[in-house]
Design an enzyme around this catalytic site. Structure first.
Site, short mmCIF file in Angstrom:
data_model
loop_
_atom_site.label_atom_id
_atom_site.label_comp_id
_atom_site.label_asym_id
_atom_site.label_seq_id
_atom_site.Cartn_x
_atom_site.Cartn_y
_atom_site.Cartn_z
N GLU A 220 0.83 -1.20 0.00
CA GLU A 220 0.00 0.00 0.00
C GLU A 220 0.87 1.26 0.00
OE1 GLU A 220 -0.93 -2.80 1.97
OE2 GLU A 220 -2.14 -3.07 0.19
N ASN A 304 -0.36 -7.30 -4.04
CA ASN A 304 -1.08 -6.44 -4.97
C ASN A 304 -0.13 -5.43 -5.62
OD1 ASN A 304 -1.07 -5.28 -2.13
ND2 ASN A 304 -1.61 -3.49 -3.34
N ASP A 346 -6.99 -5.31 -4.60
CA ASP A 346 -5.99 -5.60 -3.58
C ASP A 346 -6.08 -7.05 -3.11
OD1 ASP A 346 -4.05 -5.58 -1.65
OD2 ASP A 346 -5.12 -4.30 -0.25
#
Lengths: 608, 183
Positions: A220, A304, A346
């Site tokens: 992230e 991801n 994700d």
């Protein structure tokens, strides 16, 4: 130590295993591993699955997070079984004084238990030979507090690994350390990454032979994902393979033979991205690694892609959300399989790969079984990356299936997010149908046991900016229970038929690891703090104990110096499970507070 | 120049000024009083002043953009574009980073304290934005945060400097003007 009668077939298997242990040399894990053929399946196995339990650690000990290279989390101990599990009581407890989520499995080596805390990543050695299990030593590595603000999903640590007298683990601020198991003194410490780039490290190192495999976190945060191998004696880096970039950077060479066509071609880790976006395209390696000693291949997934807003990065975004097989010596990729191309939700592919040999359509196949965050359970040929079976294990609506001819999921266009558009009821959400919490497998039943989620989300994408050390994210998410209303579920899965055998629905999330034992028991915990023992064949809950906090740890089992079997689990809610801290699933109840307590159970409990 | 080199290839960051700053948060009318002088803001300490029972009046510096709808809108746009939402959430209630809507402030909840936290960064992961954003933009971000109601009112600055909460009772002996509290 009590013994229980078993089928003669089972005795034979146990005998082979014990023989292998006796003949193996502790100093050379590789050779002991290769010499151990998979044992035959017992007659009452539901699937006929067989396993290689290398490195065949002593049955009463627990040396690595997954217990064995195949990542089974299966113990041959069986003093505690379906007939007496209801008599489990607390034997002793230990509080480590830290905050945040406790995700690690306690290890036991040579009558010493080792537990590692979340940040500040303190390692404790507890003496099992003395009453009260006192602290033998503690090791405080003092990681940088800056790392706390770079960890997406709590400042967790997924555990320590014991090998060759060393305890090896990762610090949140991107260091891998080795500690002398006898003295608690640091042997080496290697800086592997940079918190100013948003990198952290939360995964448990995986050791095979002389090599320590580690990877970064930060899917992230716009990191550049990688896996690296270190020398176990010196901590020196031997190789590093990135998850995006040129073939050279990804360690793709002439030996690389992906099964499916769309993963064949030169420099796809660059070409499947808009210009230069692969440089901070994530694909971090933040969870589990398994190892086949006969093929000499390690298996790991990648996270991801970054940013989490797919419209900013048209293309398949290789090699994110991908399972890799790599040569354990060189790190060169042998095959890869991208579970979610151009990952829009994700979903990652970092979850554990359990190595099992399975009879599929009349043929014994060397497989890996993988519960992906995208809610599909895959049974994949681990020699070449061919998907043999893929079926949903949790509620999902983002796709209508996986095309086994191409390996590509069939995506529902209605569930594709776009910037500034609120999209309702996408299932599963970013946390997946199951997260990092590892499943276990039993050679007695041939089934796989997993804690899964029953979640959906409403999501609005916002374009994200790449600013080093800040989230490269952009998903505005509201999560809630999928149909049924339960947030969690514990399942038994048949990897030969790709079907659910039984399940226990849980009101709150189930985000704990799983332990399977030869007592035909499986253990797991819930986010609201219930620790349960379940009949591995029927799914009947035989024993439950409410602990002081929610459970996101990984249960393990060992034999004490008194020869009795114990079960250990840490309670300390945190991690991704706290996203539901504001949901009150039971009227009038509140989500449990954090905790930091190790609980150890025995039959009847232990009192002085 | 390192920051510029890293972010320059990113097309979606529409413009970068020559002084390494990101494109600012629009054109809210600058307040008549102007933005507070950097030298005055710099006198606000992060910790408590040793040996000083009184405190610096600079704590009472108001946010020139407080309540300015245009500035709040531009602060919101910056909040999303600078990835603040990635840590503090789109509803400001916190995730990786702390909740910005409650009354608890680790490093002080007065406007100038929030300003300094954004400007300087803080040790547990909050980056320092003083190089990437102008003072004007940072005050707009503070205005956006203030619009959620969690920040401390400037009028209570003397109270807030010890992390006390608005509306609480104060024993006479603990009041700032109590004999023992005078320097």
């Amino acid at each position: 130590m009590t013994t229980k009668p078993r089928t003669s077939h089972w005795h034979a298997i146990l005998g082979v295993t014990l023989l292998a242990i006796a003949s193996s040399s502790c100093s050379d894990l590789r050779s002991s591993a290769s010499d151990t053929p998979p044992a035959g399946a017992p007659a009452n196995s539901i699937t006929g699955a067989t396993f290689n339990f290398a490195p065949n650690d002593p049955p009463g000990e627990w040396h690595s997070q997954a217990r064995d290279y195949a990542n089974t989390r299966y113990s041959t101990l069986h003093q505690i079984d379906t007939s007496n599990a209801a008599k489990l009581r607390i034997a002793w407890t230990f509080s480590d004084g830290t905050e945040n989520g406790h995700e690690a499995a306690p290890l036991v080596v040579d009558n010493t238990m080792y537990v590692v805390t979340p940040f500040p990543d303190i390692l404790f050695a507890l003496d099992l030979t003395k009453p009260g299990e006192p602290i033998k030593w503690s090791f405080k590595p003092d990681p940088s507090p800056t790392a706390k603000g770079k960890a997406c999903c709590d400042t967790v640590n997924r555990g320590v690994t014991w090998a060759n007298g060393k305890l090896i683990y990762n610090l949140l601020d991107d260091h891998t350390v080795a500690v002398d198991a006898k003295t608690g003194k640091q042997l080496w410490r290697t800086k592997m990454g940079n918190v100013e780039r948003g990198e952290t490290m939360t995964m448990a190192p995986f050791v095979a032979g002389k090599r320590v495999f580690v990877g970064n976190s930060g899917g992230e945060m716009g990191v550049w994902g990688w896996i690296a191998a270190l020398d176990i004696d010196t901590g020196k880096e031997l190789w590093r393979a990135y998850s995006t970039g040129s073939d050279e950077q990804v360690r793709i060479g002439t030996d690389f033979k992906p099964f499916y066509d769309h993963m064949k071609g030169k420099d796809l880790g660059v070409k499947t991205w808009p210009a230069d976006m692969w440089r901070h395209g994530a694909g971090s390696v933040w969870a589990w690694i398994s190892y086949d000693p006969q093929l000499n291949l390690i298996y790991h997934g990648t996270s991801n892609p970054s940013p989490r807003v797919p419209d900013q990065r048209p293309g398949d975004n290789l090699w994110t959300s991908t399972i890799f097989a790599r040569d354990a010596d060189t790190g060169m990729a042998r095959w890869a399989y991208q579970t979610t191309p151009h990952d829009e939700w994700d979903y990652d592919a970092v979850n554990e790969n359990i190595l099992m040999d399975l009879p599929i359509r009349g043929q014994i196949r060397k497989t890996l079984v993988h519960f992906d965050r995208n809610a599909y359970a895959y049974t994949i040929d681990r020699t070449n990356g061919e998907v043999l079976l893929a079926a949903p294990f949790a509620y999902q609506n983002w796709s209508t299936g996986i095309d086994l001819k191409t390996g590509i999921p069939m995506v529902d266009k209605e569930k594709q997010p776009h910037p500034n558009v609120k999209l309702s009821h996408v299932c599963p959400p970013d946390l997946g149908g199951k997260d990092w919490e590892p499943a276990a497998a039993s050679p007695r039943t041939g089934l796989v046991y997993a804690s899964i989620f029953n979640l959906c989300m409403d999501v609005t994408d916002n374009k994200a900016s790449y600013i080093p050390s800040t989230p490269y994210d952009g998903m505005d998410i509201h999560r809630y229970a999928a149909p049924g209303g339960n947030l969690g579920e514990f399942i038994a899965w048949n990897p030969v038929t790709a079907t659910k055998v039984w399940s226990v629905k849980e009101t709150y999330m189930t985000m704990s690891g799983v332990l399977a034992t030869a007592g035909d028991l499986v253990f797991y915990g819930t986010a609201d703090g219930w620790f349960r023992g379940v009949d591995a064949r029927s799914g009947k809950v035989l024993w439950s104990q409410k602990l002081g906090s929610g459970i996101i740890g990984q249960p393990t089992t060992y034999l004490g110096p008194d020869g009795r079997q114990y079960i250990a689990i840490e309670a300390g809610i945190g991690g991704a499970a706290t996203v539901h801290a504001d949901l009150t699933a039971h009227a009038g109840e509140k989500f449990p507070a954090g905790g930091n307590t190790l609980y150890v159970f025995s039959l009847g409990g232990d009192t002085q | 120049m390192r920051l510029l080199e890293i972010v320059a290839p990113i097309a979606l960051l529409a413009t970068l000024s020559a002084c390494n700053r990101y494109q600012g948060g629009g054109t809210a009318v600058p307040p008549k009083s102007g933005i507070p002088q950097a030298s005055l803001v710099a006198t606000v300490p992060l910790g408590q002043i040793a040996g000083g029972l009184g405190s610096t009046a600079a704590l009472s510096i108001p946010n020139p953009y407080q309540g300015n709808p245009q500035a709040i809108e531009q602060g919101k746009e910056l909040y999303v574009r600078m990835n603040c939402a990635g840590c503090h959430a789109y509803n400001l209630q916190g995730n990786m980073g702390p909740d910005l809507t409650d009354a608890y402030w680790r490093y002080g909840g007065l406007p100038v304290q929030i300003y300094n936290t954004i400007l300087e960064g803080r040790p547990q992961g909050m980056p320092a934005w003083g190089r990437a954003l102008t003072p004007d933009d940072i005050w707009k971000l503070v205005a956006y945060i203030q619009s959620f109601g969690g920040a401390e009112p400037v009028a209570g600055w003397d109270h807030a400097r010890q992390g006390d909460q608005a509306g609480e009772g104060i024993a006479p002996e603990a009041a700032p003007e109590a004999p023992g509290n005078k320097p």
